[in-house]
Write an enzyme that holds these catalytic residues in place. Sequence first.
Site, PDB file in Angstrom:
ATOM      1  N   LYS A  41       0.828  -1.218   0.000  1.00 31.41           N
ATOM      2  CA  LYS A  41       0.000   0.000   0.000  1.00 31.41           C
ATOM      3  C   LYS A  41       0.858   1.263   0.000  1.00 31.41           C
ATOM      4  O   LYS A  41       0.652   2.165  -0.806  1.00 31.41           O
ATOM      5  CB  LYS A  41      -0.908   0.006   1.237  1.00 31.41           C
ATOM      6  CG  LYS A  41      -1.607   1.334   1.463  1.00 31.41           C
ATOM      7  CD  LYS A  41      -2.477   1.332   2.704  1.00 31.41           C
ATOM      8  CE  LYS A  41      -1.778   1.740   3.969  1.00 31.41           C
ATOM      9  NZ  LYS A  41      -1.653   3.194   4.202  1.00 31.41           N
ATOM     10  N   ASN A  42       1.813   1.329   0.946  1.00 31.69           N
ATOM     11  CA  ASN A  42       2.525   2.593   1.107  1.00 31.69           C
ATOM     12  C   ASN A  42       3.523   2.863  -0.018  1.00 31.69           C
ATOM     13  O   ASN A  42       3.951   4.002  -0.191  1.00 31.69           O
ATOM     14  CB  ASN A  42       3.180   2.669   2.487  1.00 31.69           C
ATOM     15  CG  ASN A  42       2.113   2.839   3.573  1.00 31.69           C
ATOM     16  OD1 ASN A  42       0.977   3.213   3.284  1.00 31.69           O
ATOM     17  ND2 ASN A  42       2.464   2.549   4.819  1.00 31.69           N
ATOM     18  N   ARG A  81      -4.258  10.248   3.827  1.00 29.71           N
ATOM     19  CA  ARG A  81      -3.069  11.010   4.182  1.00 29.71           C
ATOM     20  C   ARG A  81      -2.152  11.210   2.972  1.00 29.71           C
ATOM     21  O   ARG A  81      -1.616  12.298   2.745  1.00 29.71           O
ATOM     22  CB  ARG A  81      -2.334  10.217   5.266  1.00 29.71           C
ATOM     23  CG  ARG A  81      -1.191  10.923   5.882  1.00 29.71           C
ATOM     24  CD  ARG A  81      -1.667  11.884   6.919  1.00 29.71           C
ATOM     25  NE  ARG A  81      -0.590  12.735   7.390  1.00 29.71           N
ATOM     26  CZ  ARG A  81      -0.781  13.955   7.837  1.00 29.71           C
ATOM     27  NH1 ARG A  81      -1.982  14.465   7.877  1.00 29.71           N
ATOM     28  NH2 ARG A  81       0.230  14.660   8.254  1.00 29.71           N
ATOM     29  N   CYS A 133      -5.522   8.209   8.992  1.00 30.82           N
ATOM     30  CA  CYS A 133      -5.717   7.704  10.354  1.00 30.82           C
ATOM     31  C   CYS A 133      -5.465   8.803  11.379  1.00 30.82           C
ATOM     32  O   CYS A 133      -4.582   9.639  11.202  1.00 30.82           O
ATOM     33  CB  CYS A 133      -4.751   6.549  10.619  1.00 30.82           C
ATOM     34  SG  CYS A 133      -5.116   5.085   9.654  1.00 30.82           S
ATOM     35  N   ARG A 146      -0.682  15.589  13.094  1.00 31.82           N
ATOM     36  CA  ARG A 146       0.178  15.047  12.032  1.00 31.82           C
ATOM     37  C   ARG A 146       0.670  16.196  11.150  1.00 31.82           C
ATOM     38  O   ARG A 146       0.137  16.452  10.072  1.00 31.82           O
ATOM     39  CB  ARG A 146      -0.576  13.994  11.204  1.00 31.82           C
ATOM     40  CG  ARG A 146      -0.922  12.753  12.014  1.00 31.82           C
ATOM     41  CD  ARG A 146      -1.628  11.698  11.195  1.00 31.82           C
ATOM     42  NE  ARG A 146      -0.769  11.015  10.255  1.00 31.82           N
ATOM     43  CZ  ARG A 146      -1.144   9.979   9.513  1.00 31.82           C
ATOM     44  NH1 ARG A 146      -2.370   9.514   9.608  1.00 31.82           N
ATOM     45  NH2 ARG A 146      -0.308   9.407   8.671  1.00 31.82           N
ATOM     46  N   PRO A 147       1.713  16.915  11.593  1.00 32.23           N
ATOM     47  CA  PRO A 147       2.164  18.091  10.851  1.00 32.23           C
ATOM     48  C   PRO A 147       2.840  17.721   9.529  1.00 32.23           C
ATOM     49  O   PRO A 147       3.282  16.578   9.357  1.00 32.23           O
ATOM     50  CB  PRO A 147       3.166  18.746  11.803  1.00 32.23           C
ATOM     51  CG  PRO A 147       3.622  17.665  12.707  1.00 32.23           C
ATOM     52  CD  PRO A 147       2.529  16.648  12.787  1.00 32.23           C
ATOM     53  N   ILE A 148       2.945  18.710   8.614  1.00 28.25           N
ATOM     54  CA  ILE A 148       3.690  18.467   7.369  1.00 28.25           C
ATOM     55  C   ILE A 148       4.797  19.519   7.192  1.00 28.25           C
ATOM     56  O   ILE A 148       5.206  19.824   6.078  1.00 28.25           O
ATOM     57  CB  ILE A 148       2.767  18.405   6.125  1.00 28.25           C
ATOM     58  CG1 ILE A 148       2.000  19.711   5.909  1.00 28.25           C
ATOM     59  CG2 ILE A 148       1.815  17.239   6.192  1.00 28.25           C
ATOM     60  CD1 ILE A 148       1.411  19.813   4.482  1.00 28.25           C
ATOM     61  N   ASP A 149       5.272  20.038   8.328  1.00 24.42           N
ATOM     62  CA  ASP A 149       6.303  21.086   8.254  1.00 24.42           C
ATOM     63  C   ASP A 149       7.559  20.621   7.513  1.00 24.42           C
ATOM     64  O   ASP A 149       8.194  21.408   6.802  1.00 24.42           O
ATOM     65  CB  ASP A 149       6.657  21.564   9.678  1.00 24.42           C
ATOM     66  CG  ASP A 149       7.083  20.411  10.577  1.00 24.42           C
ATOM     67  OD1 ASP A 149       6.304  19.450  10.726  1.00 24.42           O
ATOM     68  OD2 ASP A 149       8.200  20.458  11.119  1.00 24.42           O
ATOM     69  N   GLN A 150       7.923  19.353   7.645  1.00 23.53           N
ATOM     70  CA  GLN A 150       9.147  18.873   6.976  1.00 23.53           C
ATOM     71  C   GLN A 150       8.959  18.758   5.461  1.00 23.53           C
ATOM     72  O   GLN A 150       9.906  18.931   4.702  1.00 23.53           O
ATOM     73  CB  GLN A 150       9.593  17.528   7.565  1.00 23.53           C
ATOM     74  CG  GLN A 150       9.929  17.586   9.036  1.00 23.53           C
ATOM     75  CD  GLN A 150      11.002  18.628   9.347  1.00 23.53           C
ATOM     76  OE1 GLN A 150      12.086  18.621   8.755  1.00 23.53           O
ATOM     77  NE2 GLN A 150      10.697  19.543  10.252  1.00 23.53           N
ATOM     78  N   ASP A 194       3.521   0.464  12.148  1.00 24.58           N
ATOM     79  CA  ASP A 194       2.333  -0.086  11.492  1.00 24.58           C
ATOM     80  C   ASP A 194       2.076  -1.549  11.865  1.00 24.58           C
ATOM     81  O   ASP A 194       1.078  -2.139  11.430  1.00 24.58           O
ATOM     82  CB  ASP A 194       2.445   0.070   9.962  1.00 24.58           C
ATOM     83  CG  ASP A 194       2.452   1.537   9.550  1.00 24.58           C
ATOM     84  OD1 ASP A 194       2.092   2.390  10.376  1.00 24.58           O
ATOM     85  OD2 ASP A 194       2.835   1.823   8.396  1.00 24.58           O
ATOM     86  N   ARG A 230      -9.071  -0.015   3.664  1.00 22.78           N
ATOM     87  CA  ARG A 230      -8.132   0.937   3.066  1.00 22.78           C
ATOM     88  C   ARG A 230      -6.817   0.238   2.725  1.00 22.78           C
ATOM     89  O   ARG A 230      -6.101   0.695   1.826  1.00 22.78           O
ATOM     90  CB  ARG A 230      -7.831   2.082   4.044  1.00 22.78           C
ATOM     91  CG  ARG A 230      -8.960   3.082   4.199  1.00 22.78           C
ATOM     92  CD  ARG A 230      -8.546   4.241   5.080  1.00 22.78           C
ATOM     93  NE  ARG A 230      -7.191   4.635   4.756  1.00 22.78           N
ATOM     94  CZ  ARG A 230      -6.274   5.047   5.629  1.00 22.78           C
ATOM     95  NH1 ARG A 230      -6.571   5.137   6.905  1.00 22.78           N
ATOM     96  NH2 ARG A 230      -5.066   5.380   5.244  1.00 22.78           N
TER      97      ARG A 230
END
Length: 428
Positions: A22-23, A93, A117, A122-126, A306, A398
């Site tokens: 999946k990922n 996500r 999930c 769940r930041p996305i600063d990076q 996971d 999912r």
Amino acid sequence: MEKFQICGGKRLSGEVEISGAKNAAVAILPATVLVDGVCRLENIPNISDVSTTLKILKSLGSQIRYINKNTVEIDNSSLRIHTVPHDLARHMRASYYFIGALLGRFGIARVSMPGGCNFGVRPIDQHLKAFTSLGASVSPMESGMIEVVANRLVGNSIYLDIVSVGATVNAILAAVKSRGLTIIENAAKEPHIVDLANFLNSAGADIRGAGTDVIKVCGVDLLHATTYSIIPDQIEAGTYMAAAAATGGDIIIHNVIPKHLESVTAKMQEMGVVIEEYDDSLRVYRSGQLIHCNVKTMPHPGFPTDMQPQISVLLSMADGASILTESVWDNRFRYVDELRRMGVQVQVDGKVAVFQGIDFLTGAPVKATDLRGGIAMVIAGLAARGVTDIEEIHHIERGYEDIVDKLANLGADIRRIVVPNNLVSHAL
Ligand code: EPZ
């Protein structure tokens, strides 16, 4: 509404085939946006996160042809749209991978802040740090959208403050067609990062070092048509390993890369599970009592977060007390309230859960709180005495292809049941 009903206590036996990862799939599908030519992707898992990603591609103008349920051909030559609609992005996500991909293709991307999930903040600063390092500017827009724009992306050094799978993927996607050399330091090393790099390299990209913590991307002008087969899903494989161990079963798992499962294999062996490794398969069986142990999740090659909910079911049945520490996500223990309904003895304090093993779990009505928390309920239901009904199974679907058929083929008594809406609230 649909639910799973499991009549527990059957030992799993037989053989199961693992689907594509999946990922890896949810990173490689957006990456096709960067390719000038048809991408034929094989071993794509038939799961709802993949269908959502394909819907996003279609909404952007992709031509998608299904060869069979696990093979698609994607032609992005007529792509014109650089906005991912909110009603699709909110389901998943990984919709944020379209930021890096669209930015690399058009120099502009508008994407709604992603769903997925719920593990706390769940930041996305990076991710944004990576884009700005390459020369892009980021602006928040109305209704939770962000816009990322660059006249010309130029290679640079990107140091990620924390090891992030998503930021590493987005940095690669944005860098692959930028001018010059990008060096991503403190990169994530998960097998799906390597798979993304291998896919892009098969289309003519120049990416080195994927799988280590320094990745070098030398920008190229053009990516060409390619055929690529996605790696097997190591978390799906680990899930079947846990299910075999929980039920005292004996199964053979095909289409795996044993190296990707080293940390899971080592922990289960410590717990008394017998695992035989072959080139691309594993035999997993258990006859004795599960032995307690301590587990701490870490970025790859550590024990994967996971697999944390799945191993918790084994710890809950082990011969003593075990400590399970979550070090990747702030809040990934929401599912334990559901396990308690089945008799599990567990105390949670922040990112640490202490399990006191019990002799047997008892079937109960429970719900899937998220994807991996949901599959933990399935494993617990398979091992438990009595009947377990699991609601909110859309979370599980999912990420797990044909879960009911695969488990039923291994001897599980599991079925999907349609619940009339007026009975839903009484079921829990
Ligand atoms: C990926 O999520 C996976 N999802 C997750 O799998 C997995 O749990 C996670 O990696 C860790 O292995 C996909 O690949 C689609 P991260 P991702 O960025 O990329 C913090 C599953 O069950 N962080 O590696 O979103 C973040 O809050 C799913 O299949 C920042 O602070 O995870 C977390 O604490 C669930 N700033 C840590 O880093 C950022 O900009 C690791 O997150 C990004 C992340």
